[in-house]
Design a protein around this motif. Sequence first.
Motif, PDB file in Angstrom:
ATOM      1  N   SER A 109       0.760  -1.334  -0.188  1.00 59.75           N
ATOM      2  CA  SER A 109      -0.146   0.170   0.103  1.00 59.75           C
ATOM      3  C   SER A 109       0.572   1.214   0.332  1.00 59.75           C
ATOM      4  CB  SER A 109      -0.673   0.267   1.167  1.00 59.75           C
ATOM      5  OG  SER A 109      -1.140  -1.060   1.492  1.00 59.75           O
ATOM      6  N   ASN A 110       2.330   0.856   0.872  1.00 53.04           N
ATOM      7  CA  ASN A 110       3.079   2.498   1.118  1.00 53.04           C
ATOM      8  C   ASN A 110       3.366   2.328  -0.179  1.00 53.04           C
ATOM      9  OD1 ASN A 110       2.386   2.997   3.735  1.00 53.04           O
ATOM     10  ND2 ASN A 110       3.935   1.756   4.078  1.00 53.04           N
ATOM     11  N   THR A 111       3.566   1.608  -0.820  1.00 55.92           N
ATOM     12  CA  THR A 111       4.466   1.578  -1.948  1.00 55.92           C
ATOM     13  C   THR A 111       4.003   1.892  -3.040  1.00 55.92           C
ATOM     14  OG1 THR A 111       5.826  -0.008  -1.127  1.00 55.92           O
ATOM     15  CG2 THR A 111       6.062  -0.014  -4.269  1.00 55.92           C
ATOM     16  N   LEU A 112       2.505   1.001  -3.117  1.00 55.48           N
ATOM     17  CA  LEU A 112       1.256   2.321  -3.913  1.00 55.48           C
ATOM     18  C   LEU A 112       0.892   3.400  -4.706  1.00 55.48           C
ATOM     19  CD1 LEU A 112      -0.637   0.982  -6.559  1.00 55.48           C
ATOM     20  CD2 LEU A 112      -2.049   0.887  -4.395  1.00 55.48           C
ATOM     21  N   ARG A 113       1.100   4.022  -2.911  1.00 55.82           N
ATOM     22  CA  ARG A 113       1.107   5.239  -2.517  1.00 55.82           C
ATOM     23  C   ARG A 113       2.080   6.362  -3.070  1.00 55.82           C
ATOM     24  NH1 ARG A 113      -1.437   3.909   2.373  1.00 55.82           N
ATOM     25  NH2 ARG A 113       0.700   3.958   3.555  1.00 55.82           N
ATOM     26  N   LYS A 114       2.893   5.878  -2.833  1.00 55.95           N
ATOM     27  CA  LYS A 114       4.738   6.638  -3.411  1.00 55.95           C
ATOM     28  C   LYS A 114       4.249   5.948  -5.182  1.00 55.95           C
ATOM     29  CE  LYS A 114       7.431   5.663   0.828  1.00 55.95           C
ATOM     30  NZ  LYS A 114       8.244   5.140   1.008  1.00 55.95           N
ATOM     31  N   SER A 115       4.232   5.283  -5.458  1.00 55.35           N
ATOM     32  CA  SER A 115       3.964   4.971  -6.996  1.00 55.35           C
ATOM     33  C   SER A 115       3.603   5.779  -7.521  1.00 55.35           C
ATOM     34  CB  SER A 115       3.737   3.050  -7.333  1.00 55.35           C
ATOM     35  OG  SER A 115       4.930   2.643  -7.185  1.00 55.35           O
ATOM     36  N   GLN A 116       2.271   5.873  -6.934  1.00 58.59           N
ATOM     37  CA  GLN A 116       0.968   6.411  -7.463  1.00 58.59           C
ATOM     38  C   GLN A 116       1.392   7.964  -7.565  1.00 58.59           C
ATOM     39  OE1 GLN A 116      -2.476   5.192  -5.013  1.00 58.59           O
ATOM     40  NE2 GLN A 116      -3.499   3.753  -5.934  1.00 58.59           N
ATOM     41  N   SER A 117       2.166   9.008  -6.493  1.00 56.60           N
ATOM     42  CA  SER A 117       2.723   9.463  -6.239  1.00 56.60           C
ATOM     43  C   SER A 117       3.504  10.093  -7.101  1.00 56.60           C
ATOM     44  CB  SER A 117       3.430  10.085  -4.464  1.00 56.60           C
ATOM     45  OG  SER A 117       3.734  11.306  -4.493  1.00 56.60           O
ATOM     46  N   VAL A 118       4.297   9.329  -7.722  1.00 52.98           N
ATOM     47  CA  VAL A 118       5.037   9.481  -8.505  1.00 52.98           C
ATOM     48  C   VAL A 118       4.742   9.441  -9.890  1.00 52.98           C
ATOM     49  CG1 VAL A 118       6.651   8.348  -9.745  1.00 52.98           C
ATOM     50  CG2 VAL A 118       7.111   7.819  -7.316  1.00 52.98           C
ATOM     51  N   TYR A 119       3.936   8.516  -9.909  1.00 50.68           N
ATOM     52  CA  TYR A 119       2.860   8.540 -11.442  1.00 50.68           C
ATOM     53  C   TYR A 119       2.287   9.543 -11.777  1.00 50.68           C
ATOM     54  CZ  TYR A 119      -0.684   7.048 -14.581  1.00 50.68           C
ATOM     55  OH  TYR A 119      -1.835   6.828 -16.114  1.00 50.68           O
ATOM     56  N   ALA A 120       1.877   9.979 -10.474  1.00 53.95           N
ATOM     57  CA  ALA A 120       1.312  11.847 -10.554  1.00 53.95           C
ATOM     58  C   ALA A 120       2.218  12.538 -10.677  1.00 53.95           C
ATOM     59  CB  ALA A 120       0.746  11.954  -9.303  1.00 53.95           C
ATOM     60  N   ASP A 121       3.289  12.940 -10.440  1.00 57.31           N
ATOM     61  CA  ASP A 121       4.304  13.447 -10.944  1.00 57.31           C
ATOM     62  C   ASP A 121       5.128  13.035 -12.033  1.00 57.31           C
ATOM     63  OD1 ASP A 121       4.391  14.842  -8.201  1.00 57.31           O
ATOM     64  OD2 ASP A 121       6.041  13.416  -7.408  1.00 57.31           O
ATOM     65  N   LEU A 122       4.820  12.567 -12.164  1.00 57.10           N
ATOM     66  CA  LEU A 122       5.302  12.055 -14.004  1.00 57.10           C
ATOM     67  C   LEU A 122       4.406  12.701 -14.852  1.00 57.10           C
ATOM     68  CD1 LEU A 122       6.577   8.225 -13.582  1.00 57.10           C
ATOM     69  CD2 LEU A 122       8.565  10.219 -14.114  1.00 57.10           C
ATOM     70  N   SER A 123       3.036  11.957 -14.768  1.00 54.91           N
ATOM     71  CA  SER A 123       2.069  12.522 -15.210  1.00 54.91           C
ATOM     72  C   SER A 123       2.101  14.045 -16.053  1.00 54.91           C
ATOM     73  CB  SER A 123       0.286  12.030 -14.968  1.00 54.91           C
ATOM     74  OG  SER A 123       0.448  10.031 -15.132  1.00 54.91           O
ATOM     75  N   SER A 124       2.040  14.770 -14.255  1.00 57.88           N
ATOM     76  CA  SER A 124       2.460  15.909 -14.674  1.00 57.88           C
ATOM     77  C   SER A 124       3.642  16.459 -15.316  1.00 57.88           C
ATOM     78  CB  SER A 124       2.892  17.017 -12.760  1.00 57.88           C
ATOM     79  OG  SER A 124       2.459  18.346 -13.759  1.00 57.88           O
TER      80      SER A 124
END
Length: 331
Positions: free
Chosen positions: A82-97
Motif C-alpha cells: 500500500s505504501n509502495t502503491l501510494r508512493k508509486s501513485q504519487s510518482v505516477y502523478a508527478d510523472l503524469s504532470s
Amino acid sequence: MFKHSLYRYAGVALLSTCLLSSCTTTKKYNALLAQKVKLEREKADCQSALSRTTRERSDLSKQVTELTEARAQLAADTSLLSNTLRKSQSVYADLSSTYDKLIKNHDRLMSNSALESSKLSKDLARREEELKKLNETLTKNRSQLDQLSSDLKSREERLNELERILAEKDKAVNALRTKVSNALLGFNSKDLSVDVRNGKVYVSLSEQLLFKSGSTKVDAKGQDALRKLAAALKDQQDVNVVVEGHTDDVPVARGTLGMQDNWDLSVLRATEITRILTSAGLAGTKITPSGRAENVPLDAAKTADARQKNRRTEIILTPKLDELFQILEAN
C-alpha cells in the motif's frame, strides 16, 4: 468426548438393570451383550474418530497458526505494498504532470521551431539572393578592375612616352636656346635677351635695336640680328616661329602713315620682321606674325623706363609637338 461419556453412562445403566433384574432372561442378556458389543464397537469407532478428529484438529490448529502467520505476513506485505502503491501513485502523478508539461513544451517548441524555421528559411533565401547580387557585383567590379588595370597600364605606358617626349622636347628647347644665344652673342643684353618660358624660347628685341620711334622699318643693326637668328633657325625643321609686336600705352601720333592705333603699329612691325626672316632663308610656312599692341606689358608703370621696356618685339620659338599631341589625343 461427549459421545464417550454417553456410552459410559449407558453401560452403567444397563449393568444396573441386569443386576436389579436377576430374572432377566438369557435372551435379553444376549441382546444386551450384543448391544454392549455394538456399543463398544461404536465406542472404538468413536475413539478412532476422536483420535482422527484430534489429529485433524491439531493439523487445523497448525494450519490456523500458519495461516495466521501468513495473514500477518500478508497484512505486512499489504501495508508495504500500500505504501509502495501510494508512493508509486504519487510518482505516477508527478510523472503524469511532468509528461503533460513536456507535451506542452514540446508543442510550444514545435510551434516556435516551425516559426523559427520559416524565418530562417526566409533569411537564408534573402541572404542567398544578396550573396548572388554580391557575386554579380564582384564579377562586374573584377571585370572593371581588370579593364582599369589594363587602362592604367596603357596610361602608364603613354605617360612614360609622354615624359620621354617632354624630356626630349626640354632638351631640344635648351639646345635651341643655346644655339640662338650663341648666334646673338655680339648684341647688348639690354637690347636682346634669350629666355626659356613655358617650354618655349623667347627672343626679346628692344625697340632701340630694331626701330626708330613710330617707325616700322628695321634698322641695320636690327636686320643683322634677325639674319643671324634666321641662319641659326634654318636647320630647325621642327620649330615654329611666332613674331609678336608690342607697344607702350602711348597712342600713335595723328597722321602716321597707314596706322590708326598701336594695333596697326605692332602688326606692321611684326610683319616687317617676318619679311626679313623669310628673305634670310627661313621658311614662311613656319612663321606667324602677330600684333599685341599695349595689351601685354612687361611693366605696368606709367614711367619712361617702363614704357621703354614694353616697346619690344618677341620672337617665340616653339618646337613642334605633333607626337606629344598624338599621345594626348590617345588619352
